[in-house]
Scaffold this motif. Structure first.
Motif, PDB file in Angstrom:
ATOM      1  N   ASN A 222       0.832  -1.058   0.071  1.00  0.00           N
ATOM      2  CA  ASN A 222      -0.055   0.040   0.152  1.00  0.00           C
ATOM      3  C   ASN A 222       0.945   1.297  -0.002  1.00  0.00           C
ATOM      4  O   ASN A 222       2.117   1.159  -0.067  1.00  0.00           O
ATOM      5  CB  ASN A 222      -1.081   0.021   1.148  1.00  0.00           C
ATOM      6  CG  ASN A 222      -0.271  -0.182   2.309  1.00  0.00           C
ATOM      7  OD1 ASN A 222      -0.056  -1.272   2.888  1.00  0.00           O
ATOM      8  ND2 ASN A 222       0.113   0.692   3.232  1.00  0.00           N
ATOM      9  N   LYS A 223       0.217   2.484   0.087  1.00  0.00           N
ATOM     10  CA  LYS A 223       0.987   3.456  -0.117  1.00  0.00           C
ATOM     11  C   LYS A 223       1.892   3.655   1.537  1.00  0.00           C
ATOM     12  O   LYS A 223       1.361   3.295   2.451  1.00  0.00           O
ATOM     13  CB  LYS A 223       0.038   4.747   0.025  1.00  0.00           C
ATOM     14  CG  LYS A 223       0.433   6.085  -0.214  1.00  0.00           C
ATOM     15  CD  LYS A 223      -0.696   7.257  -0.142  1.00  0.00           C
ATOM     16  CE  LYS A 223      -0.215   8.583  -0.643  1.00  0.00           C
ATOM     17  NZ  LYS A 223       0.591   8.864  -1.669  1.00  0.00           N
ATOM     18  N   GLN A 224       3.052   4.322   1.107  1.00  0.00           N
ATOM     19  CA  GLN A 224       3.829   4.206   2.154  1.00  0.00           C
ATOM     20  C   GLN A 224       3.809   5.425   3.124  1.00  0.00           C
ATOM     21  O   GLN A 224       3.765   5.207   4.441  1.00  0.00           O
ATOM     22  CB  GLN A 224       5.568   4.464   1.636  1.00  0.00           C
ATOM     23  CG  GLN A 224       5.910   3.367   1.039  1.00  0.00           C
ATOM     24  CD  GLN A 224       5.562   3.240  -0.362  1.00  0.00           C
ATOM     25  OE1 GLN A 224       4.962   4.022  -0.928  1.00  0.00           O
ATOM     26  NE2 GLN A 224       5.464   1.999  -0.808  1.00  0.00           N
ATOM     27  N   ALA A 225       3.427   6.788   2.843  1.00  0.00           N
ATOM     28  CA  ALA A 225       3.324   7.714   3.965  1.00  0.00           C
ATOM     29  C   ALA A 225       2.510   8.982   2.970  1.00  0.00           C
ATOM     30  O   ALA A 225       2.518   9.030   1.868  1.00  0.00           O
ATOM     31  CB  ALA A 225       4.720   8.415   4.096  1.00  0.00           C
ATOM     32  N   LYS A 226       2.244  10.040   3.794  1.00  0.00           N
ATOM     33  CA  LYS A 226       1.396  11.065   3.312  1.00  0.00           C
ATOM     34  C   LYS A 226       2.503  11.733   1.959  1.00  0.00           C
ATOM     35  O   LYS A 226       3.493  11.952   2.454  1.00  0.00           O
ATOM     36  CB  LYS A 226       1.437  11.983   4.408  1.00  0.00           C
ATOM     37  CG  LYS A 226       0.419  13.280   4.080  1.00  0.00           C
ATOM     38  CD  LYS A 226       0.384  14.081   5.358  1.00  0.00           C
ATOM     39  CE  LYS A 226      -0.544  15.404   4.943  1.00  0.00           C
ATOM     40  NZ  LYS A 226      -0.815  16.320   6.079  1.00  0.00           N
ATOM     41  N   ASP A 227       1.615  11.939   1.183  1.00  0.00           N
ATOM     42  CA  ASP A 227       2.473  12.931  -0.105  1.00  0.00           C
ATOM     43  C   ASP A 227       3.532  11.971  -0.661  1.00  0.00           C
ATOM     44  O   ASP A 227       3.950  12.637  -1.344  1.00  0.00           O
ATOM     45  CB  ASP A 227       2.761  14.253   0.490  1.00  0.00           C
ATOM     46  CG  ASP A 227       1.979  14.923   1.119  1.00  0.00           C
ATOM     47  OD1 ASP A 227       0.874  15.064   0.839  1.00  0.00           O
ATOM     48  OD2 ASP A 227       2.177  15.570   2.135  1.00  0.00           O
TER      49      ASP A 227
END
Length: 929
Positions: A664-669
């Motif tokens: 999934n997405k690692q971190a914000k932005d």
């Protein structure tokens, strides 16, 4: 006497992780000769190995199906194919792995090793199966345990230790190593025969890494030169490792217990022993690494496909609105996406620029893929080969579709015993033999146990050290860009910094003759790649009427060997003494991975990869002009080096309350190249469960294994999207009896947990089978009916090219193919979820640009869903599960089942579906140095 247990062939590679098949028959004389081959094992030793510096306290476990032994003699292959008999340790980890799916609910800490191996260092004396001194050396010993046959390599010198690692690797994976060094060079069909699947496999990789022998050697030289003493040590380790591999080749040849596949593919004569098994050399390992890196660690690509779907959106809605619609489906930075680093810290990368510069979007209808195959002779298998090539080409567009793997890591603040707990591992697919192999390696500067890719096992790549463990998942951030090189003079010259420059032609000719196992006619073909300074040519098109070639440049291109330094550090107990040391090691890995760490006190995370610093205004989603203004900052085409984002800019963390990752997405932005990082992602299945455990506190190893296993049996669509579908359907009374009955079955399944589980262990029938069939049939129907009317057929088709509609276990059309285990990573679940919530009037963050279901009308949307539901109910099991080379039509359990795809001669039985890492660790260290 050396250990003698080779095996396997090449089945068929339908996706990036499925390999070819070529073993079918053998003559009676070959069978007799094979049966006369020696099969004895080494003598059992009386003493075990010391569990030196082991701080795990008996709480480290691992598993790797089907089994450690991946070699088989000709006799063993023929007996397996005739009677199903298995060589020792060929599949003894498959049963425990499979049984967790039905046994996890009753799991206790005391029974964890019923489903896993004890991963403690050393082998107790009463568990020693064999001991050997490879090639008679006095400075290394290989001890194998009784339970799994894992090699425990202990050396008194660094050279001897690595020699033993190479020898053990060849004992367990020689044939597989040989297959992959030929794949990496684009020479598989010449080596293994002209089966269409063999051709498709080598074609898949050759376009991404068309290396010459000089390229391979240069990568070694560069990696060594830029890493000082560690680089020199890595080269010495590799050479010692290869010496060990070659010593086993010589011993098995003289003793005539080499893998039987060499006979079946015509490389050896079973009666006269004529023929050779080529020695390995250092460049072979670079070729092999290029295949593994391409499969699992090269995020990005797909810019041309992105451009085509953007153009379709703009054609449908106009430039401004079409761009807004496209961006909403792309979900670059969706605020509802599950995050690995969830403490709110931002790591900007890959954001949409305010004013994009240098874009080179193709003219409509002008794009064609650069042909790879030329000069084909021989008719047998041609149609199948072309089909295989097409499949390979689509799969090779970018590793964003080769995600997999998961991790669950909980801080000691939230565990019962105050020590961090981790359940993690990579999903490398299911093969016979497995791409990975287990080992323990103990020697000067080396102390680790775990898994490594066959042929690259001079170090443990995923596993545990003395008082720490580590693992990885594929991350998929974008390290690949597409450049539009303007053509000049002809189709094979391009403008480079204003000068008309010739492209470099790289060719590999493959010729084959029929073999015992191949079954194809004699033939040949040539693979041809045109290289520019901006990388290999992948497409041709026009841009504003100008003829261009689209090239693909990745930061790891010409740098396949660089990551060896990071793995060397991870195996060095003098380097890794805490989370910061772990992160510094991971920073030396240039492939795109999420790395996780746990010791007795700390947890940590780091996202690796050489992330290029792009020129200002360049949008990495789309092709740009091959001009100095749009190149990577300080890019040197001679070495393919550039400025890379600093370690501090990569998502990283120490001692967060918990970490989860399922690609999934690692971190914000932090924007990845993956489509589908939205509100519903399979990472949510882990996050929901672990978050609840952490909130309750007192987490145990048992609970974390259960959370992983429970998520691994869940149907993501049923758990996270079906309730909203049913909410729309039941927004008015369901008067149609067929639809009402289906709603009742589906609701009962959701209430029961929305799992795809057997009625009982070994039943090969699903509980809630009818509800599962209905949803499997309904999902593609409802998605098409919900979105195609609004998007139009051209745009709908284009977006499905970026993100497939479905990846259920039985969805053979999904990115991972059929029988692959890994499921629900890629699909339209987030789109459906956001659209239905918008239609229901519920809050949506980062919603789609428009409402699609029923044009935004709840009543019309409900009618669409009810109509498609009734259609789905009428689909028979045979229509939903049409059957394939593994299963009869209508066999639901079999359609989902996991198959160990044969890469050699030994075959294994199917196991029930579970969505789980292939190699997996369960760790909780009780103390620290």
């Amino acid at each position: 006497m050396p250990r003698r247990t080779p095996r396997t062939t090449l089945d068929r590679l339908r996706t990036s992780r499925r390999l070819p098949g070529f073993l079918k028959t053998a003559s009676v004389c070959v069978l007799v000769a094979g049966l006369l081959s020696p099969l004895t094992q080494t003598a059992v030793a009386a003493t075990g190995t010391a569990a030196a510096n082991d701080y795990c306290g008996g709480r480290c476990s691992d598993i790797l199906p089907p089994g450690e032994n991946g070699n088989a003699t000709l006799a063993q292959i023929l007996l397996n194919q005739a009677f199903g008999t298995q060589p020792a340790h060929a599949e003894d980890q498959l049963g425990p792995y499979a049984n967790l799916a039905t046994g996890y609910k009753g799991l206790t800490d005391a029974t964890v090793n019923t489903f896993f191996n004890d991963a403690s260092f050393g082998v107790p004396a009463d568990q020693v199966a064999s001991t050997e001194k490879p090639a008679g050396r006095g400075d290394v010993t290989i001890v194998r345990d009784k339970k799994a046959g894992v090699p425990h390599i202990t050396g008194t010198t660094r050279y001897g230790t690595e020699f033993g690692a190479g020898y053990a690797a060849a004992e367990d994976r020689l044939w597989l190593m040989d297959v992959f060094r030929h794949v990496g060079r684009g020479q598989l069909t010449s080596f293994a025969g002209g089966a269409p699947a063999n051709q498709g496999l080598e074609q898949q990789f050759y376009r991404n890494a068309p290396y010459t022998e000089a390229d391979l050697q240069a990568q070694i030289d560069n990696a060594v030169a830029k890493n000082g003493a560690r680089g020199q040590q890595a080269l010495a380790d590799v050479k010692a490792y290869i010496d060990g591999v070659n010593a086993y080749i010589d011993a098995s040849d003289s003793g005539r217990y080499f893998p039987g596949e060499y006979v079946l593919t015509g490389h050896k004569d079973s009666i006269t022993n004529a023929g050779t098994i080529e020695h390995f050399k250092v460049t072979d390992l670079v070729a092999l690494a290029s295949v593994i890196g391409s499969l699992f660690g090269s995020g990005g690509g797909g810019e041309v496909d992105n451009a085509l779907s953007l153009l379709a959106a703009q054609a449908r809605y106009g430039v401004e609105e079409g761009t807004r619609v496209w961006e909403s489906f792309r979900e670059r930075n969706d605020p509802e996406a599950v995050l690995t680093v969830h403490d709110g810290e931002s790591f900007p990368y890959g954001a949409k620029p305010a004013d994009a510069q240098g874009q080179a979007l193709p003219d409509a209808g002008s794009v064609s893929r650069e042909p790879l195959v030329h000069d084909r002779t021989g008719s047998a298998g041609t149609a199948a080969a072309k089909s295989s090539t097409a499949t390979a080409a689509k799969t090779a567009l970018g590793s964003a579709r080769r995600g997999m793997s998961n991790a669950l890591v909980v801080s000691g603040k939230h565990t019962a015993d105050g020590h961090p707990i981790a359940v993690f591992g990579p999903q490398t697919g299911y093969f016979a033999p497995q791409l990975l192999m287990l080992q323990e390696i103990q020697g000067p500067g080396l102390s680790a146990r775990g898994a490594s890719f066959a042929g690259l096992s001079m170090y443990v790549e995923l596993g545990r050290g003395q008082d720490y463990s580590w693992s990885a998942t594929t991350s998929g951030q974008d390290i690949i860009d597409s450049y539009a090189v303007e053509l000049c003079q002809d189709d094979y010259h391009y403008l480079y910094h204003g000068t008309c420059t010739a492209m470099e032609k790289i060719e590999q000719k493959n010729a084959w003759k029929p073999t015992t196992a191949d079954g194809t006619a004699e033939g040949s073909y040539t693979m041809r790649v045109w290289r520019t300074r901006y990388g290999p040519v992948e497409y041709r098109a026009t841009v504003g009427g100008k003829k261009v070639a689209y090239t693909t440049l990745r930061s790891s291109y010409l740098h396949e060997a660089d990551s060896i330094i990071g793995f060397q550090m991870l195996n060095d107990p003098d380097h890794v003494k805490g989370p910061q040391d772990f992160q510094s090691a991971a920073q030396h890995i240039n492939y795109t991975f999420n790395w996780f760490y746990a010791d007795s006190q700390h947890t940590a995370y780091y996202n690796s990869g050489d992330n290029p610093v792009r020129a200002g205004g360049v949008d990495s989603e789309f092709p740009v002009w091959a001009q100095p203004a749009y190149e990577w900052r300080n890019w040197d085409p001679a070495t393919n080096t550039a400025d890379y984002t600093p370690a501090s800019a990569h998502p990283h963390s120490v001692d967060q309350d918990y970490y989860v990752s399922w690609n999934n997405k690692q971190a914000k932005d932090y924007t990845t190249a993956s489509w589908g990082d939205g509100s519903v992602h399979r990472g949510n299945l882990l996050d929901d469960r672990v978050r609840k455990l952490v909130a309750a506190g007192g987490v145990t190893r048992t609970q974390l294994v259960q959370a992983m296993a429970d998520a691994g049996l869940a149907d993501l669509r049923a758990e996270d999207v079906l309730p909203k579908l049913l909410k729309v359907v039941t927004s008015s009374p369901v008067t149609d009896s067929t639809a009402a009955a289906a709603v009742s079955r589906l609701q009962a399944w959701v209430t029961a947990g929305a799992k795809r589980t057997e009625t009982s262990a070994g039943s090969k029938k699903y509980a809630d089978a009818d509800a599962i069939r209905i949803l499997d049939a309904w999902w593609p129907l409802l998605v098409k009916a919900e979105f195609e009317p609004g998007l139009g057929s051209d745009l709908y088709t284009a977006v499905t090219g970026n993100l497939p509609v479905d990846e259920a276990p039985s969805a053979g059309h999904g990115p991972t193919g059929s029988h692959a285990g890994s499921s629900f990573q890629y699909g339209w679940w987030s789109y459906v979820d956001k659209d239905l919530r918008a239609v229901l009037g519920e809050p949506v963050q980062g919603g789609l640009a428009r409402r699609y279901c029923g044009g935004g009308s709840l009543t019309a949307c409900r009618d669409i869903l009810v109509g498609t539901l009734k259609d789905a109910v009428g689909r028979t099991a045979a229509q939903v599960y049409p059957g394939d080379d593994q299963c009869a039509a209508g066999d639901q359990w079999c359609a989902d089942s996991i198959v160990q795809r044969t890469l050699g001669g030994i075959k294994h039985g199917k196991i029930s579906w579970q969505n789980r890492p292939t190699f997996q660790q369960v760790v909780e260290f009780t103390s620290h140095r």
